[in-house]
Design a protein around this motif. Sequence first.
Motif, PDB file in Angstrom:
ATOM      1  N   SER A 147       4.596   2.965  -7.961  1.00  0.00           N
ATOM      2  CA  SER A 147       4.528   2.462  -6.450  1.00  0.00           C
ATOM      3  C   SER A 147       5.944   2.289  -6.227  1.00  0.00           C
ATOM      4  O   SER A 147       6.256   2.052  -4.838  1.00  0.00           O
ATOM      5  CB  SER A 147       3.894   1.363  -5.880  1.00  0.00           C
ATOM      6  OG  SER A 147       3.895   0.251  -6.832  1.00  0.00           O
ATOM      7  N   GLN A 198       3.015   1.914  -0.106  1.00  0.00           N
ATOM      8  CA  GLN A 198       1.577   1.386   0.262  1.00  0.00           C
ATOM      9  C   GLN A 198       0.416   2.312   0.240  1.00  0.00           C
ATOM     10  O   GLN A 198      -0.761   2.083   0.004  1.00  0.00           O
ATOM     11  CB  GLN A 198       1.639   0.944   1.745  1.00  0.00           C
ATOM     12  CG  GLN A 198       2.608  -0.295   2.102  1.00  0.00           C
ATOM     13  CD  GLN A 198       2.468  -0.601   3.401  1.00  0.00           C
ATOM     14  OE1 GLN A 198       2.583   0.365   4.571  1.00  0.00           O
ATOM     15  NE2 GLN A 198       3.149  -1.776   3.803  1.00  0.00           N
ATOM     16  N   THR A 199       0.711   3.625  -0.016  1.00  0.00           N
ATOM     17  CA  THR A 199      -0.287   4.958  -0.077  1.00  0.00           C
ATOM     18  C   THR A 199      -0.875   5.138  -1.367  1.00  0.00           C
ATOM     19  O   THR A 199      -1.396   6.033  -1.630  1.00  0.00           O
ATOM     20  CB  THR A 199      -0.063   5.941   0.946  1.00  0.00           C
ATOM     21  OG1 THR A 199       1.308   6.457   0.368  1.00  0.00           O
ATOM     22  CG2 THR A 199       0.089   5.294   2.464  1.00  0.00           C
ATOM     23  N   THR A 223      -2.628  -1.966  -3.271  1.00  0.00           N
ATOM     24  CA  THR A 223      -2.007  -2.553  -2.270  1.00  0.00           C
ATOM     25  C   THR A 223      -2.834  -3.654  -1.680  1.00  0.00           C
ATOM     26  O   THR A 223      -2.276  -4.545  -1.146  1.00  0.00           O
ATOM     27  CB  THR A 223      -1.869  -1.336  -1.170  1.00  0.00           C
ATOM     28  OG1 THR A 223      -1.222  -0.191  -1.524  1.00  0.00           O
ATOM     29  CG2 THR A 223      -1.386  -1.688   0.203  1.00  0.00           C
ATOM     30  N   VAL A 256      -1.257  -7.342  -1.272  1.00  0.00           N
ATOM     31  CA  VAL A 256      -1.217  -8.161   0.327  1.00  0.00           C
ATOM     32  C   VAL A 256      -1.875  -9.606   0.160  1.00  0.00           C
ATOM     33  O   VAL A 256      -1.453 -10.544   0.703  1.00  0.00           O
ATOM     34  CB  VAL A 256      -1.778  -7.124   1.298  1.00  0.00           C
ATOM     35  CG1 VAL A 256      -2.061  -7.868   2.451  1.00  0.00           C
ATOM     36  CG2 VAL A 256      -0.889  -5.784   1.555  1.00  0.00           C
ATOM     37  N   ASN A 303       2.767  -6.493   6.200  1.00  0.00           N
ATOM     38  CA  ASN A 303       1.459  -6.682   5.424  1.00  0.00           C
ATOM     39  C   ASN A 303       0.097  -6.203   6.161  1.00  0.00           C
ATOM     40  O   ASN A 303      -0.612  -5.786   5.442  1.00  0.00           O
ATOM     41  CB  ASN A 303       1.323  -8.236   4.957  1.00  0.00           C
ATOM     42  CG  ASN A 303       2.346  -8.569   3.929  1.00  0.00           C
ATOM     43  OD1 ASN A 303       1.962  -8.498   2.730  1.00  0.00           O
ATOM     44  ND2 ASN A 303       3.616  -9.194   4.199  1.00  0.00           N
ATOM     45  N   GLY A 322       0.219  -2.699   5.799  1.00  0.00           N
ATOM     46  CA  GLY A 322      -0.239  -2.198   4.613  1.00  0.00           C
ATOM     47  C   GLY A 322      -1.560  -2.478   4.120  1.00  0.00           C
ATOM     48  O   GLY A 322      -2.126  -1.555   3.646  1.00  0.00           O
ATOM     49  N   TYR A 342       9.612  -3.311   8.584  1.00  0.00           N
ATOM     50  CA  TYR A 342      10.287  -3.438   7.288  1.00  0.00           C
ATOM     51  C   TYR A 342      11.460  -4.032   7.486  1.00  0.00           C
ATOM     52  O   TYR A 342      11.851  -4.912   6.869  1.00  0.00           O
ATOM     53  CB  TYR A 342      10.447  -1.917   6.884  1.00  0.00           C
ATOM     54  CG  TYR A 342      10.030  -1.690   5.549  1.00  0.00           C
ATOM     55  CD1 TYR A 342      10.608  -2.288   4.398  1.00  0.00           C
ATOM     56  CD2 TYR A 342       8.821  -1.288   5.282  1.00  0.00           C
ATOM     57  CE1 TYR A 342      10.092  -2.015   3.130  1.00  0.00           C
ATOM     58  CE2 TYR A 342       8.288  -0.810   3.884  1.00  0.00           C
ATOM     59  CZ  TYR A 342       8.919  -1.594   2.710  1.00  0.00           C
ATOM     60  OH  TYR A 342       8.506  -1.425   1.708  1.00  0.00           O
TER      61      TYR A 342
END
Length: 290
Positions: A107, A121-122, A128, A132, A195, A198, A221
Amino acid sequence: MGNVFVVSLAFADLVVAFYPYPLVLYAIFNDGWSLGDTQCKVSGFLMGFSVIGSIFNITGIAINRYCYICHSFSYNKLYSYRNTLLLVALIWLLTVIAILPNFFVGSLQYDPRIYSCTFAQTVSTSYTITVVVIHFFVPISVVTFCYLRIWIMVIQVRRKVKSEVRPRIKPSDLRNFITMFVVFVLFAICWAPLNFIGLAVAINPEAVAPHIPEWLFVVSYFMAYFNSCLNAIVYGLLNQNFRREYKQIVMSIWMPHLFFQETSRGGTEGMKSKPSPGLNNNEQVKGETL
């Protein structure tokens, strides 16, 4: 011993200042990443190391302040010198353990939208969500509980709820608590948008990810990045000791000769006019209760 946690938090903020942030600036000026995959992975690891270290240290500070103010009788036993150092070491051990799965999941990737090697995040929905929840919502819940209990205690002291045995809180302790509370609030504000994005993307990547505006992702970000710069500002605004030290640092850099002359003169005058220990202690006792 609570200051050890503040030093540890400052270290977490400095980590990104010395390595990942300069690489981000380099990528911005060169309109892309040209430093290789190894540098990308190291930069992403240190970025996460700083972020998770910050929230874990903020959680440790909140628990420390809660024990100090709400359970003062057992505080010295819980937070002895040895125990405090062990707790700080535990915080950083948990931080490393929390970061390591990124290498197995894959990641840590370069994101051209923010010119950074960071957590993608994907890549994994379950991972993910875990990140979080464990790295944001759980610590935020613990810190919120601690500070709510402290605020209740402060209000009780101010209103003299306990008439027979009224707890006493030093003004300096209250100021330190407010400072760390502001640090926590700013951290939550700066990191909450990223967050929540995400979490939304992780729950339904195909439906949510394409509909998140790029500007919103970039702003969230860089809000999170900016948080590392805020703590020093908060300390300077709310803590007189930090302001004094900041002033001395600036003077030592810009006017080193005048700074050393003033320091020497101040030390000599302090020795000549040193107050008696008894008077100093009496005056301190008078001003330390609310």
